[in-house]
Design a protein around this motif. Structure first.
Motif, mmCIF file in Angstrom:
data_model
loop_
_atom_site.group_PDB
_atom_site.id
_atom_site.type_symbol
_atom_site.label_atom_id
_atom_site.label_comp_id
_atom_site.label_asym_id
_atom_site.label_seq_id
_atom_site.Cartn_x
_atom_site.Cartn_y
_atom_site.Cartn_z
ATOM 1 N N ALA A 42 -9.455 29.250 62.192
ATOM 2 C CA ALA A 42 -8.849 28.434 61.135
ATOM 3 C C ALA A 42 -7.877 29.243 60.293
ATOM 4 O O ALA A 42 -6.802 28.767 59.908
ATOM 5 N N GLU A 43 -8.224 30.492 59.962
ATOM 6 C CA GLU A 43 -7.326 31.339 59.178
ATOM 7 C C GLU A 43 -6.031 31.611 59.919
ATOM 8 O O GLU A 43 -4.938 31.620 59.317
ATOM 9 N N ARG A 44 -6.123 31.813 61.242
ATOM 10 C CA ARG A 44 -4.905 32.068 62.004
ATOM 11 C C ARG A 44 -4.012 30.837 62.034
ATOM 12 O O ARG A 44 -2.792 30.927 61.981
ATOM 13 N N LEU A 45 -4.614 29.630 62.127
ATOM 14 C CA LEU A 45 -3.816 28.414 62.152
ATOM 15 C C LEU A 45 -3.150 28.140 60.814
ATOM 16 O O LEU A 45 -1.996 27.690 60.760
ATOM 17 N N ILE A 46 -3.851 28.391 59.706
ATOM 18 C CA ILE A 46 -3.248 28.071 58.391
ATOM 19 C C ILE A 46 -2.140 29.020 58.006
ATOM 20 O O ILE A 46 -1.250 28.685 57.217
ATOM 21 N N GLN A 47 -2.161 30.221 58.592
ATOM 22 C CA GLN A 47 -1.098 31.170 58.292
ATOM 23 C C GLN A 47 0.241 30.662 58.797
ATOM 24 O O GLN A 47 1.290 30.993 58.266
ATOM 25 N N GLY A 48 0.248 29.854 59.819
ATOM 26 C CA GLY A 48 1.505 29.346 60.365
ATOM 27 C C GLY A 48 2.013 28.127 59.641
ATOM 28 O O GLY A 48 3.129 27.689 59.898
ATOM 29 N N GLN A 70 -8.465 24.829 52.469
ATOM 30 C CA GLN A 70 -7.765 24.516 53.713
ATOM 31 C C GLN A 70 -8.486 25.110 54.929
ATOM 32 O O GLN A 70 -8.614 24.463 55.982
ATOM 33 N N VAL A 71 -8.958 26.340 54.760
ATOM 34 C CA VAL A 71 -9.697 26.971 55.868
ATOM 35 C C VAL A 71 -10.958 26.175 56.189
ATOM 36 O O VAL A 71 -11.276 25.918 57.347
ATOM 37 N N HIS A 72 -11.647 25.763 55.133
ATOM 38 C CA HIS A 72 -12.885 25.014 55.329
ATOM 39 C C HIS A 72 -12.607 23.660 56.001
ATOM 40 O O HIS A 72 -13.373 23.196 56.874
ATOM 41 N N GLN A 73 -11.506 23.027 55.587
ATOM 42 C CA GLN A 73 -11.147 21.749 56.177
ATOM 43 C C GLN A 73 -10.867 21.901 57.659
ATOM 44 O O GLN A 73 -11.308 21.086 58.484
ATOM 45 N N ILE A 74 -10.114 22.939 57.996
ATOM 46 C CA ILE A 74 -9.794 23.145 59.410
ATOM 47 C C ILE A 74 -11.055 23.495 60.196
ATOM 48 O O ILE A 74 -11.239 23.093 61.356
ATOM 49 N N GLU A 75 -11.974 24.263 59.568
ATOM 50 C CA GLU A 75 -13.249 24.551 60.230
ATOM 51 C C GLU A 75 -13.988 23.265 60.582
ATOM 52 O O GLU A 75 -14.502 23.096 61.693
ATOM 53 N N GLU A 77 -12.664 20.297 60.922
ATOM 54 C CA GLU A 77 -11.928 19.586 61.961
ATOM 55 C C GLU A 77 -12.216 20.166 63.349
ATOM 56 O O GLU A 77 -12.424 19.427 64.325
ATOM 57 N N LEU A 78 -12.238 21.524 63.416
ATOM 58 C CA LEU A 78 -12.513 22.155 64.707
ATOM 59 C C LEU A 78 -13.950 21.881 65.173
ATOM 60 O O LEU A 78 -14.191 21.621 66.351
ATOM 61 N N GLN A 79 -14.870 21.918 64.202
ATOM 62 C CA GLN A 79 -16.257 21.614 64.551
ATOM 63 C C GLN A 79 -16.402 20.176 65.044
ATOM 64 O O GLN A 79 -17.108 19.896 66.017
ATOM 65 N N ASN A 80 -15.693 19.283 64.351
ATOM 66 C CA ASN A 80 -15.748 17.878 64.763
ATOM 67 C C ASN A 80 -15.169 17.704 66.171
ATOM 68 O O ASN A 80 -15.686 16.953 66.998
ATOM 69 N N GLU A 81 -14.062 18.404 66.413
ATOM 70 C CA GLU A 81 -13.449 18.330 67.739
ATOM 71 C C GLU A 81 -14.381 18.879 68.811
ATOM 72 O O GLU A 81 -14.541 18.288 69.886
ATOM 73 N N GLU A 82 -15.025 20.007 68.496
ATOM 74 C CA GLU A 82 -15.959 20.596 69.466
ATOM 75 C C GLU A 82 -17.146 19.683 69.703
ATOM 76 O O GLU A 82 -17.628 19.525 70.831
ATOM 77 N N LEU A 83 -17.623 19.053 68.622
ATOM 78 C CA LEU A 83 -18.749 18.137 68.760
ATOM 79 C C LEU A 83 -18.382 16.932 69.618
ATOM 80 O O LEU A 83 -19.175 16.459 70.430
ATOM 81 N N ARG A 84 -17.181 16.399 69.415
ATOM 82 C CA ARG A 84 -16.745 15.264 70.222
ATOM 83 C C ARG A 84 -16.639 15.653 71.700
ATOM 84 O O ARG A 84 -17.025 14.884 72.587
ATOM 85 N N ARG A 85 -16.085 16.849 71.926
ATOM 86 C CA ARG A 85 -15.977 17.303 73.315
ATOM 87 C C ARG A 85 -17.367 17.514 73.929
ATOM 88 O O ARG A 85 -17.615 17.139 75.090
#
Length: 371
Positions: A42-48, A70-75, A77-85
């Motif tokens: 998440a930190e790498r994505l928000i830097q861009g 923002q980092v927490h939000q992206i975390e 989102e990523l967790q939700n995406e992983e859970l859906r997958r």
């Protein structure tokens, strides 16, 4: 103060997101990543996305808090995406398992310790002749042929250790159909949901195998019967052969005995003929009656081993002794005479003109009286 990211920063962020997506896809295949890995990504994505510029310490605190959110939000989102997958993968796996379970070539049943069916596949329902929903909570013993029910209950009592497998052949009786032979593979395992022990049963029809076994047993019985019949025939033939050999040996022995008897008779007859020939020759050589009678007695003794022998001359019904050879003195027997009336043996001898050997002188009334 905020400043818009440059084209170079956007390009670098796009590249990093693409890499991150590739890593995420690989992570889905290997498993859900840990929280530290999600935070770093998440930190790498928000830097861009943005570049923060701070003028004073309060602005820095706001920027830091905003960054954290923002980092927490992206975390999330990523967790939700992983859970859906992961959920999608589980659904796909569950569908595949359900297809394999329901359309397996053998019937599967889960039975509780009370004998009630907890669940079963479509193949089991088809083999048992009921709808799938009718299997739930039905007693499995209802589908067992009555004569074989005791076999299944005995196997259940023996099956006490989990993961121990037992095999049993019995007849199942589906509804509105004839019983059929089935082979049951039974294992005791804990349920994945509540841990309760269940009998996991896999069964399939083995009628062809049973028919082959029955045919093999029938052929074996017929072969054993034929072997027994053939053995009896051979035993009977052997016994008959032994009897035939014994009869032939007896016949050969009797034949040898007859041959020996015949040879003996031939020898005796030859000796008699020889004696008669000698008597005839001696008679021809002399005309004296006393010498002739003595010669006859001598030669008769060579043929018959007698104790006493006499020659009588017939005068009417009276026999007069004319020659004697025996233990008595000649003077004692010189006046012996026999009549034919009391002695049938003498009459028969004279009538048929043949010699008669008397075995027992005492038994002959006339002879006994004379002698």
């Amino acid at each position: 103060m905020w400043s818009e990211p440059t084209d170079e920063q956007n390009a670098r962020a796009s590249q990093e997101r693409a890499q991150e997506v590739g890593r995420a896809e690989s992570t889905v295949k290997s498993g859900i990543p840990s929280d530290s890995e999600l935070r770093a990504r998440a930190e790498r994505l928000i830097q861009g996305k943005t570049t923060l510029l701070a003028d004073d310490s309060s602005v820095d605190a706001v920027l830091a808090l905003t960054h954290e959110l923002q980092v927490h939000q992206i975390e999330l989102e990523l967790q939700n995406e992983e859970l859906r997958r992961a959920q999608l993968d589980l659904m796909v796996s569950a569908e595949r398992y359900a297809d394999l379970y329901d359309f397996a070539p053998v019937g599967y049943l889960s039975v509780d310790p009370d004998g009630r069916i907890v669940k079963g596949n479509l193949t089991a329902a088809k083999l048992l002749g009921v709808e799938r929903r009718a299997l739930n909570h039905a007693h499995f013993s209802r589908f067992i042929f009555q004569d074989d029910a005791a076999l299944f209950h005995l196997l259940r009592r023996r099956l006490v250790e989990p993961s121990e497998t037992q095999t049993l052949d019995l007849r199942l009786h589906p509804r509105a159909a004839e019983p059929f032979w089935a082979r049951l593979e039974i294992i005791l395992r804990p349920d994945a949901v509540d841990g309760a022990l269940l009998y996991q049963i896999a069964f399939s029809r083995i009628e062809e195998q049973k028919r082959a076994e029955q045919l093999l047993r029938r052929m074996n019985d017929e072969l054993e019967e034929r072997v027994a019949q053939r053995t009896n025939q051979l035993t009977r033939s052997n016994r008959e052969l032994v009897d035939e050999i014994a009869r032939r040996e007896e016949a050969e022995a009797a034949l040898r005995e007859r041959e020996e008897t015949l040879e003996m008779r031939v020898r005796e007859r030859t000796a008699e003929l020889g004696s008669l020939l000698a008597v005839s020759q001696e008679i021809n050589s002399t005309l004296e009656i006393d010498a002739i009678l003595e010669t006859v007695l001598d030669h008769l003794g060579r043929v018959i081993n007698y104790t006493g022998c006499g020659i009588f001359m017939l005068h009417g019904a009276l026999l007069t002794l004319v020659a004697y050879r025996g233990p008595l003195a000649l003077a004692d027997v010189a006046e012996w005479q026999l009549t034919l009336d009391p002695s049938p043996l003498l009459r028969e001898t004279l009538a048929h003109r043949r010699p008669v050997v008397v075995a027992d002188m005492a038994a002959e009334h006339g002879l006994a009286a004379a002698w």
